[in-house]
Design an enzyme around this catalytic site. Structure first.
Site, PDB file in Angstrom:
ATOM      1  N   LYS A 194       0.961  -1.146  -0.143  1.00  0.00           N
ATOM      2  CA  LYS A 194      -0.351  -0.495   0.377  1.00  0.00           C
ATOM      3  C   LYS A 194       0.961   1.220   0.099  1.00  0.00           C
ATOM      4  O   LYS A 194       2.409   1.590   0.577  1.00  0.00           O
ATOM      5  CB  LYS A 194      -0.706   0.119   1.327  1.00  0.00           C
ATOM      6  CG  LYS A 194      -1.326   1.186   1.167  1.00  0.00           C
ATOM      7  CD  LYS A 194      -2.543   0.966   0.643  1.00  0.00           C
ATOM      8  CE  LYS A 194      -3.484   3.148   0.779  1.00  0.00           C
ATOM      9  NZ  LYS A 194      -4.170   2.705  -0.366  1.00  0.00           N
TER      10      LYS A 194
ATOM     11  N   MET B 127      -9.875   6.591  -0.523  1.00  0.00           N
ATOM     12  CA  MET B 127      -9.490   6.019   0.693  1.00  0.00           C
ATOM     13  C   MET B 127      -8.452   7.284   1.341  1.00  0.00           C
ATOM     14  O   MET B 127      -9.057   7.067   2.419  1.00  0.00           O
ATOM     15  CB  MET B 127      -8.599   5.075   0.232  1.00  0.00           C
ATOM     16  CG  MET B 127      -8.718   3.677  -0.385  1.00  0.00           C
ATOM     17  SD  MET B 127     -10.706   2.560   0.531  1.00  0.00           S
ATOM     18  CE  MET B 127     -10.046   2.252   1.888  1.00  0.00           C
TER      19      MET B 127
ATOM     20  N   CYS C 291      -1.939   9.740  -6.755  1.00  0.00           N
ATOM     21  CA  CYS C 291      -2.837   9.795  -6.052  1.00  0.00           C
ATOM     22  C   CYS C 291      -3.795  10.586  -5.793  1.00  0.00           C
ATOM     23  O   CYS C 291      -3.457  11.920  -5.772  1.00  0.00           O
ATOM     24  CB  CYS C 291      -2.189   9.709  -4.424  1.00  0.00           C
ATOM     25  SG  CYS C 291      -3.768   9.181  -3.007  1.00  0.00           S
TER      26      CYS C 291
ATOM     27  N   SER D  84      -6.116   4.907 -10.678  1.00  0.00           N
ATOM     28  CA  SER D  84      -7.433   5.132 -11.571  1.00  0.00           C
ATOM     29  C   SER D  84      -8.018   6.388 -11.815  1.00  0.00           C
ATOM     30  O   SER D  84      -7.017   7.177 -12.013  1.00  0.00           O
ATOM     31  CB  SER D  84      -7.868   4.973 -10.620  1.00  0.00           C
ATOM     32  OG  SER D  84      -7.502   5.344  -9.471  1.00  0.00           O
TER      33      SER D  84
ATOM     34  N   GLY E 289      -5.448  -4.710  -9.608  1.00  0.00           N
ATOM     35  CA  GLY E 289      -6.584  -4.065  -8.020  1.00  0.00           C
ATOM     36  C   GLY E 289      -8.078  -4.440  -7.912  1.00  0.00           C
ATOM     37  O   GLY E 289      -8.582  -5.591  -7.095  1.00  0.00           O
ATOM     38  N   THR E 290      -9.465  -3.998  -9.063  1.00  0.00           N
ATOM     39  CA  THR E 290     -10.438  -3.989  -8.711  1.00  0.00           C
ATOM     40  C   THR E 290     -11.041  -5.975  -7.882  1.00  0.00           C
ATOM     41  O   THR E 290     -11.679  -6.031  -7.316  1.00  0.00           O
ATOM     42  CB  THR E 290     -11.124  -3.722  -9.390  1.00  0.00           C
ATOM     43  OG1 THR E 290     -10.787  -1.830  -9.399  1.00  0.00           O
ATOM     44  CG2 THR E 290     -13.062  -4.008  -9.025  1.00  0.00           C
TER      45      THR E 290
END
Ligand code: DHB
Length: 317
Positions: free
Chosen positions: A47, A73, A132, A198, A275-276
């Protein structure tokens, strides 16, 4: 028939499988990291970490729908020392490479994190997250959209970084941005890029409640999953045409099957991240995708990734 080989190399760093987790997906806690360590993935990506522990944004902050996910997040993580400490486990060296994802909240913090990570021998590579999208009130503009600051940042980074270092990129939607970023990256000893993060600032709606589905940022969040695959492929393909040939590409975005992995590699990826679909399915996804990729390659008579990597054909008359 001969065995199909899905091992790969990221700028010389060898992986037993070209399939790994995407940063953020089931890689935050000790249990999650150990599950990844004993899974059939080719590497562990942690992470994205900061200097200090962060609890992240308010809940709900992640939501899944049929063809994707949305998240905001806000970088919840246990702080760099936790991930560095995990890397010192003896099993890691025998088992698989570990990519430490770094996402400092300022330039100063990023330099601090890079320097610290350089002291840990079991960290095989750094994945510097310059994309991010979910930090509310972030103190500096995102570096990746400012060419001059990006250049200066990389110049300083490589003064004290000795580890293989890659950059996690956001999706770009204009060819000229991909060309310009490539021209900058080509000037530095970068090992790899990971594309794409993303797609930022989407909104998902609950039509019955007439409401957004996540709390932070008025419901805006990063979109992942099947729905973003065409943008991942296009970014991989375009970066592959502009980047120096020794810079590897790790593809990320919309992989749910072995055939999706094939498409990423065909566009120029040397490895892929999940990921997802990892969040939806758990670490058994690596076994399934491994088998699906091998059986697809067998059908196509390909024995290794290098047989088709970057060989996407375009249509001409
Ligand atoms: C987070 C989201 C991202 O897309 C990323 O690259 C890093 C962190 C987050 O919200 O935690």
């Amino acid at each position: 028939m001969k065995n199909v080989d899905i091992t790969t190399s990221i700028n010389g760093l060898k992986l037993k499988s070209c399939i790994m987790n995407a940063s953020g997906a089931l890689c935050s806690t000790k249990d999650e990291l150990y599950n990844l360590l004993y899974s059939s993935s080719g590497a562990i990506v942690t992470k994205s970490c900061t200097k200090n522990i962060r609890i992240g944004n308010s809940l709900p902050r992640y939501y899944e729908f049929d063809i994707g996910s949305i998240n905001s997040m806000g970088l919840p993580n246990f702080g760099i020392d936790f991930y560095l400490n995990f890397s010192t486990n003896k099993e890691i060296k025998k088992n698989k490479p570990i990519f430490l994802s770094i996402s400092g909240l300022s330039l100063k913090e990023n330099f601090f994190l890079i320097k610290k990570a350089n002291l840990y021998s079991n960290i095989s590579a750094l994945e510097l997250n310059l994309s991010c999208p979910n930090i509310i009130g972030k103190e500096e503009d995102e570096l990746i959209y400012n060419y001059e600051s990006l250049y200066k940042f990389l110049e300083k980074t490589f003064k004290y970084n000795k580890k293989p270092l890659g950059i996690k990129l956001p999706p770009f939607f204009r060819k000229k941005d991909i060309k310009n970023i490539s021209l900058i990256l080509n000037k530095f000893p970068i090992s790899f890029i990971t594309c794409i993060n993303s797609i930022p600032n989407g909104i998902c709606v609950d039509s019955y409640k007439e409401s957004t589905v996540i709390q932070p940022n008025n419901g805006l969040g990063g979109i992942g999953g099947t729905i973003i695959k065409p943008f991942a492929l296009s970014n991989i393909w375009q970066f592959n045409t502009f980047l120096r040939k020794d810079i590897s590409i790790i593809g990320c975005g919309g992989i749910i099957s072995g055939k999706d992995i094939f498409d990423h590699i065909l566009c120029g990826a040397s490895a892929v991240q999940i990921g997802t679909q990892l969040i939806k399915e758990g670490v058994s996804v690596f076994n399934r995708l491994h088998k699906e990729l091998i059986s697809f390659l067998k059908k196509k008579n390909y024995l290794s990734i290098d047989n088709f990597k970057g060989k996407l054909k375009t249509i001409y008359n």
